[in-house]
Design an enzyme around this catalytic site. Structure first.
Site, PDB file in Angstrom:
ATOM      1  N   LYS A 180      38.527  39.743  33.582  1.00  0.00           N
ATOM      2  CA  LYS A 180      39.250  40.906  33.106  1.00  0.00           C
ATOM      3  C   LYS A 180      38.416  41.668  32.075  1.00  0.00           C
ATOM      4  O   LYS A 180      37.482  41.077  31.535  1.00  0.00           O
ATOM      5  CB  LYS A 180      40.587  40.500  32.518  1.00  0.00           C
ATOM      6  CG  LYS A 180      40.472  39.720  31.211  1.00  0.00           C
ATOM      7  CD  LYS A 180      41.839  39.339  30.798  1.00  0.00           C
ATOM      8  CE  LYS A 180      41.984  39.104  29.357  1.00  0.00           C
ATOM      9  NZ  LYS A 180      41.293  39.774  28.331  1.00  0.00           N
ATOM     10  N   HIS A 212      47.771  37.966  30.946  1.00  0.00           N
ATOM     11  CA  HIS A 212      48.319  36.645  30.610  1.00  0.00           C
ATOM     12  C   HIS A 212      49.847  36.648  30.489  1.00  0.00           C
ATOM     13  O   HIS A 212      50.530  35.813  31.069  1.00  0.00           O
ATOM     14  CB  HIS A 212      47.749  36.130  29.286  1.00  0.00           C
ATOM     15  CG  HIS A 212      46.248  36.153  29.215  1.00  0.00           C
ATOM     16  ND1 HIS A 212      45.448  35.988  30.312  1.00  0.00           N
ATOM     17  CD2 HIS A 212      45.404  36.310  28.165  1.00  0.00           C
ATOM     18  CE1 HIS A 212      44.175  36.044  29.946  1.00  0.00           C
ATOM     19  NE2 HIS A 212      44.121  36.242  28.650  1.00  0.00           N
TER      20      HIS A 212
HETATM   21  C1  BG6 Z   1      41.394  36.532  26.139  1.00  0.00           C
HETATM   22  C2  BG6 Z   1      41.553  37.753  25.264  1.00  0.00           C
HETATM   23  O1  BG6 Z   1      41.748  36.833  27.457  1.00  0.00           O
HETATM   24  O2  BG6 Z   1      42.233  35.492  25.666  1.00  0.00           O
HETATM   25  C3  BG6 Z   1      41.264  37.419  23.823  1.00  0.00           C
HETATM   26  O3  BG6 Z   1      40.650  38.761  25.688  1.00  0.00           O
HETATM   27  C4  BG6 Z   1      42.073  36.225  23.369  1.00  0.00           C
HETATM   28  O4  BG6 Z   1      41.523  38.542  22.983  1.00  0.00           O
HETATM   29  C5  BG6 Z   1      41.911  35.064  24.359  1.00  0.00           C
HETATM   30  O5  BG6 Z   1      41.626  35.839  22.084  1.00  0.00           O
HETATM   31  C6  BG6 Z   1      42.811  33.907  23.989  1.00  0.00           C
HETATM   32  O6  BG6 Z   1      42.598  32.834  24.849  1.00  0.00           O
HETATM   33  P1  BG6 Z   1      43.148  31.396  24.460  1.00  0.00           P
HETATM   34  O7  BG6 Z   1      42.889  30.569  25.674  1.00  0.00           O
HETATM   35  O8  BG6 Z   1      42.375  30.963  23.243  1.00  0.00           O
HETATM   36  O9  BG6 Z   1      44.597  31.554  24.152  1.00  0.00           O
END
Ligand code: BG6
EC number: 1.1.1.49
Length: 510
Positions: free
Chosen positions: A172, A264
């Protein structure tokens, strides 16, 4: 009475208990010098090798502008693995992996570099038996997607011969609105058939996220109450304590809604709200997700049903931290939101009238991702009012991270001689119930790419439906006002609290 089922004495070759080992193949990573590659992709590949899930001749090709030889690249992978891998470092595993590391130097508009890549891949097929099976992982800025896809087409690297596969993996952001996502889907699908396209949403690779489907569809307990008769509302929270220092290039002008709600959080909503798929075949699961996304819409008026914020300076974990516009690279008058909260409705019989509240933010009180299904109050309470002053609403909370598990919240009598009912929690924790540690999301997803298992990758229609939900909100935000400030280390702007207070609800403080 127990019922005995017949056990087939011949093992099903697709028995899920057998390790899923990828067949002969290789993976090319574009953007191999980036953070994602170093912190997540290379370590995940090593972890897969360490777990014996990669084929013997597996080869990893890095493509970037740096002037590196194969050995320099090998050293970079080695260092990344040592620093970030989940499983212990074993020299013999590393030595085997290192034999298959190759590097191709070039920029994305350099035809010669892509010709060299094609030659490198041909050599790997001959020398290491990768058998014409190759994945191309685009861990690159979206502006470069089209160019790389065109180069893969031009050099024939995207062509699949019989009994071979070519797959493209796309990180993404998948577009920045509906129109650009459609354009990108077209560019990709002109070259790669949809079943060879793997769009990464790393949340779907998380164990706790896959567990939403297990809990919903493997149990009798929850499904009967999983509807508007019993559920008051759903809160999906992805809170982070980190700021955006060092990420201006990617984040300024993108903001929280595009960064994580479009992907997400809407995927979490889809898994929470979808109907039971007729099987766990990829096409049926994806079809159910698409159906529920098609029924999801934002709620008007946006001034009351959405909130956005931007962190200002404050204190976090005992440390003074700067506001967004003081972070390097962000414009002093940046309107980029670092907090976003939206209300969505799901127009189905199951969910009619149940608000889904989604929120995310940087520099919030703590790092936590959870889905809370909050139930209506019991229709009648046969207690004195004073007995239930401390009684809230029942809730089932999927704790996605960091304290992975599920919590059930309900009222219970406080021990003593009076009838006092108060909320208590019943917890399931991964750490207590299982001895296995969860694989990293990228381990699972990279293995699925190599196995050609698309269940955990959003399809083109899911991506477009998600933009369709978000586009009207983003448009309204661009034309009206700017994000409300909130001090770092708090739970977001006041406008977010007001958004729920209007309906007599409040955000959970996880
Ligand atoms: C990413 C985002 O997709 O997910 C980030 O671009 C974010 O901004 C990250 O910090 C968080 O991932 P996780 O797995 O640490 O919750």
């Amino acid at each position: 009475m127990t019922t005995r089922t017949w056990q087939n004495p011949l093992r099903d070759p697709r028995d899920k208990r057998l390790p899923r080992i990828a067949g002969p193949c290789g993976l090319v990573i574009f953007g191999v010098t980036g953070d994602l590659s170093r912190k997540k992709l290379m370590p995940a590949i090593y972890d897969l090798a360490n777990r014996g899930l990669l084929p013997p001749g597996f080869s990893l090709v890095g493509f970037a502008r740096r002037d590196w030889a194969d050995e320099d690249f090998g050293q970079v992978v080695h260092d990344a693995v040592k620093e970030h891998a989940r499983t212990p470092f074993r020299q013999e595993v590393w030595d085997r992996l290192a034999e298959g590391c190759r590097f191709v130097q070039g920029s994305f508009d350099d035809d010669q570099a892509f010709d060299n890549l094609a030659k490198c891949i041909k050599d790997l097929d001959d020398e290491r038996g990768t058998a014409g099976n190759h994945g191309f992982y685009l861990s690159i800025p979206p502006a470069a997607f089209t160019k790389v896809i065109q180069q893969l087409a031009r050099t024939g690297l995207a062509d699949q011969k019989a009994d071979e596969w070519r797959r493209v993996v796309i990180e993404k952001p998948f577009g920045h609105d509906l129109a650009s996502a459609k354009q990108l889907n077209k560019t990709v699908n002109d070259v790669f058939p949809e079943d060879s396209v793997f769009r990464i949403d790393h949340y779907l690779g998380k164990e706790t996220v896959q567990n939403i489907m297990a809990i919903r569809f493997a149990n009798q307990l929850f499904e009967p109450i999983w509807n508007a008769n019993y559920v008051d509302h759903v809160q999906i929270t992805m809170a982070e304590d980190i700021g955006l220092g060092g990420r201006a290039g990617y984040y300024d002008g993108i903001g929280a809604a595009r960064d994580v709600i479009q992907n997400h959080l809407l995927q979490l909503l889809a898994l929470t709200a979808m109907e039971e798929p007729v099987s766990f075949r990829p096409e049926t699961v994806r079809a159910e997700k698409a159906k529920v996304l098609a029924a999801t819409r934002p709620v008007l008026p946006f001034a009351e049903t959405t909130a956005r914020g931007q962190y200002s300076g404050g204190w976090q974990g005992g440390q003074k931290v700067p506001g967004l516009v003081q972070e390097g690279g962000f414009a002093k008058d940046s309107k980029t939101e670092t907090y976003a909260a939206i209300e969505l409705a799901v127009d189905t019989r199951r969910w009619a009238g149940v608000p889904f509240y989604l929120r995310t933010g940087k520099r919030l009180g703590r790092r936590v991702t959870e889905i809370a299904v909050v139930f209506k109050r019991a229709p009648h309470l046969p207690f004195d009012d004073t007995s239930t002053e401390e009684l809230g609403q029942n809730a089932l909370v999927f704790r996605v991270q960091p304290d992975e598990g599920v919590t059930m919240r309900f009222g219970s009598k406080v021990p003593g001689s009076t009838m006092e009912v108060r909320d208590v929690n019943m917890d399931f924790s991964y750490g207590h119930s299982f001895t296995e540690s969860s694989p990293e999301a990228y381990e699972r997803l990279i293995l699925d790419v190599l196995l050609g298992e698309p269940s955990l990758f959003p399809k083109n229609d899911e991506v477009e439906l998600s933009w369709e939900i978000l586009d009207p909100i983003l448009k309204a935000w661009t034309t009206h006002g700017k994000p409300d400030p909130y001090p770092a280390g708090t739970w977001g702007p006041e406008s977010a609290d007001q958004m729920l207070a209007r309906t007599g609800r409040h955000w959970r403080r996880p």
